[in-house]
Design a protein around this motif. Structure first.
Motif, PDB file in Angstrom:
ATOM      1  N   THR A 199      -5.920   7.948  -5.435  1.00 47.55           N
ATOM      2  CA  THR A 199      -4.511   7.736  -5.070  1.00 47.55           C
ATOM      3  C   THR A 199      -3.580   7.847  -6.272  1.00 47.55           C
TER       4      THR A 199
ATOM      5  N   GLU B 143       0.814  -1.213   0.000  1.00 48.62           N
ATOM      6  CA  GLU B 143       0.000   0.000   0.000  1.00 48.62           C
ATOM      7  C   GLU B 143       0.851   1.268   0.000  1.00 48.62           C
TER       8      GLU B 143
ATOM      9  N   SER C  26     -11.708   3.382  -7.294  1.00 47.77           N
ATOM     10  CA  SER C  26     -11.527   4.508  -6.376  1.00 47.77           C
ATOM     11  C   SER C  26     -10.045   4.737  -6.090  1.00 47.77           C
ATOM     12  N   HIS C  27      -9.257   3.668  -6.064  1.00 50.33           N
ATOM     13  CA  HIS C  27      -7.817   3.814  -5.840  1.00 50.33           C
ATOM     14  C   HIS C  27      -7.174   4.600  -6.988  1.00 50.33           C
TER      15      HIS C  27
ATOM     16  N   LYS D 239     -12.261  -2.081  -5.994  1.00 49.70           N
ATOM     17  CA  LYS D 239     -11.510  -1.116  -5.197  1.00 49.70           C
ATOM     18  C   LYS D 239     -10.522  -0.334  -6.058  1.00 49.70           C
ATOM     19  N   GLY D 240     -10.114  -0.956  -7.178  1.00 56.21           N
ATOM     20  CA  GLY D 240      -9.143  -0.301  -8.041  1.00 56.21           C
ATOM     21  C   GLY D 240      -9.657   0.983  -8.659  1.00 56.21           C
TER      22      GLY D 240
ATOM     23  N   THR E 161      -0.855  -0.513  -7.850  1.00 56.90           N
ATOM     24  CA  THR E 161      -2.238  -0.474  -8.297  1.00 56.90           C
ATOM     25  C   THR E 161      -3.051  -1.489  -7.498  1.00 56.90           C
ATOM     26  N   VAL E 162      -4.359  -1.360  -7.580  1.00 52.50           N
ATOM     27  CA  VAL E 162      -5.275  -2.260  -6.875  1.00 52.50           C
ATOM     28  C   VAL E 162      -6.246  -2.829  -7.892  1.00 52.50           C
TER      29      VAL E 162
END
Length: 470
Positions: A365, A339, A360-361, A357-358, A352-353
């Motif tokens: 982010t 993270e 919003s990440h 969830k990826g 990366t995610v």
């Protein structure tokens, strides 16, 4: 003996057998070999014409040693019934200089659905040809004065594959697509002759000939659409060579290839062709394992030409392990469960995610961190190369955002983004800059939505979190 007591094979058993045959890697590779022989036959008939695979499927049937290393990406979905489209994200305009120079191209694809010709060849490419021909008249007014009625903008589709009704429905949409192309920021080089698709399949008895007079330009530049696989009406066909022929074997190789890719197939073709049925799985696993451990760079990063290479795009495996150019800062979006972000003198690593969830990440982010790193590098006079796993998706979203924030409509660097103004048109124009510079760029709808959300909503998403120091 009561013959009536003998059970007939159940339909589900037959389907299960066909499914097993169709997923057999031995059958697939030998079916591809049969289709490769046909593609070779076509290319020998037009030896001076560039041979291009339509990605992804077509790459199985075209030898990289003889194919022209220019990507072509015509999606079948753009030709599906009631979903017809000329998609500016897949404009394929980088093919035009090659067609102008060589006066023709061969595009190779296949289909596994029992059809004679895949939709990409029977409808997507005919749409492409007609739209470009019409956009030429809109963009180059002198062409209409010089060629007039000789400039053919008609839609051509194979009548055995496309019904007259569907053909007519597509025709009604062509002018709107042509206007969108003519009004875009894409460079549209002047064609000496209009484009026209022609089709060749294994059932073609005589290949078409093209013999224009040397004293005048040809009436059209042929886009030769080669459907590589023989049409199989149902199931599979047994071959005397001991395998079952499967139409369109190269399609969806993730389902049957055990990790094998077209590049691996061509690099190890001789060994694969000589291997027996029982040896094939072990050999494929060996090849995939050795290739996955290799770290050879496939292609150099692609500079965005409209901003004179201040921003570049790449896949992670295209990043040199020991960068020679000290003037480039690398931002690498790396798949990782970690993270935290890491920074050194030349690289910024942002994990990366995957999954939901990826999304919003990426928005909250990846984009803020990337913009901070890009802004710092640009202000320091450095160029920036952004890389993701494919070099086609998330990295495109990051570069697209940076183009909007830090470069004006003229492509010049803006030292401060405080007065930047974005709308959907300006974002679309910058995406066209990327596609023109890196034709294989293919950002997902999800990535583009997050980019729009980042740029078109209040700046509360930007500036947090921040990068650690090197």
């Amino acid at each position: 003996m009561n013959l009536n007591s003998i059970d007939e094979p159940r339909s589900e058993d037959v389907l299960s057998y066909i499914r097993k045959e169709s997923l057999d890697v031995y059958n697939r590779l030998h079916s591809i070999e049969e289709d490769v022989a046909f593609v070779d036959q076509v290319h020998k008939s037009y030896p001076s014409t560039p041979l291009l695979p339509n990605l992804r499927c077509g790459a199985w049937y075209t030898d990289p040693a003889v194919a022209t290393p220019v990507p072509a990406y015509f999606k079948s979905t753009d030709g599906h019934n009631n979903n017809w489209s000329f998609n500016l994200r897949r404009a394929n305009l980088h093919l035009l200089p090659l067609i102008i120079k060589r006066q023709s191209i061969i595009l190779v694809d296949s289909t596994r659905s029992g059809k004679k010709i895949p939709d990409a060849l029977s409808k997507t490419i005919p749409i492409w040809c007609s739209v470009i021909n019409r956009a030429m008249l809109l963009r180059h007014l002198s062409l209409k004065e010089e060629r007039g009625v000789d400039w053919n903008v008609a839609l051509y589709t194979p009548p055995s594959t496309v019904s007259r009704q569907e053909h007519h429905q597509i025709e009604q949409r062509l002018d709107n697509w042509a206007r969108d192309l003519a009004n875009s920021s894409f460079n549209l080089p002047l064609l000496p002759s209009p484009l026209r698709p022609v089709w060749i399949t294994p059932s073609t008895s005589t290949f078409p000939t093209f013999s224009p007079k040397e004293s005048e330009p040809p009436k059209f530049f042929p886009v030769i659409c080669v459907s590589a696989s023989k049409q199989v009406r149902q199931g599979v066909e047994r071959r005397t060579g001991g395998f079952s022929y499967i139409q369109g074997s190269g399609d969806d190789h993730e389902l049957w290839g055990m990790g094998l890719t077209p590049e691996m197939f061509w690099a190890h073709r001789t060994r694969l062709r000589a291997a027996g049925r029982t040896d094939i799985p072990t050999l494929v696993a060996e090849i995939v394992g050795s290739e996955n451990n290799a770290s050879a760079i496939q292609n150099p990063p692609s500079p965005v030409l409209h901003v004179e290479g201040r921003l570049l795009l790449a896949a992670i495996n295209e990043i040199p392990q020991s960068p020679q150019d000290a003037n480039i800062r690398y931002i690498i979006l790396t798949p990782s469960s970690e993270e935290s972000q890491t920074v050194d003198d030349t690289h910024v690593y942002i994990p990366t995610v995957s999954g939901k969830k990826g999304q919003s990440h990426f928005l909250q982010t990846i984009l803020p961190l990337s913009m901070e790193a890009i802004n710092q590098a640009l202000q320091g006079g450095k160029n920036v190369c952004v890389a993701c796993e494919s070099g086609k998706d998330m990295s495109v979203g990051v570069v697209l955002t940076a183009l909007q924030l830090y470069f004006g409509g003229d492509g010049l660097y803006i030292s401060s983004n405080s007065a930047y103004s974005a709308d959907k048109r300006s974002i679309r124009t910058r995406l066209e800059w990327i596609i023109e510079s890196r034709p294989q760029a293919n950002p997902s709808r999800t990535v583009l939505k997050r980019v729009n959300e980042f740029l078109l909503t209040p700046s509360t998403f930007r500036g947090v979190p921040s990068l650690p120091g090197p």
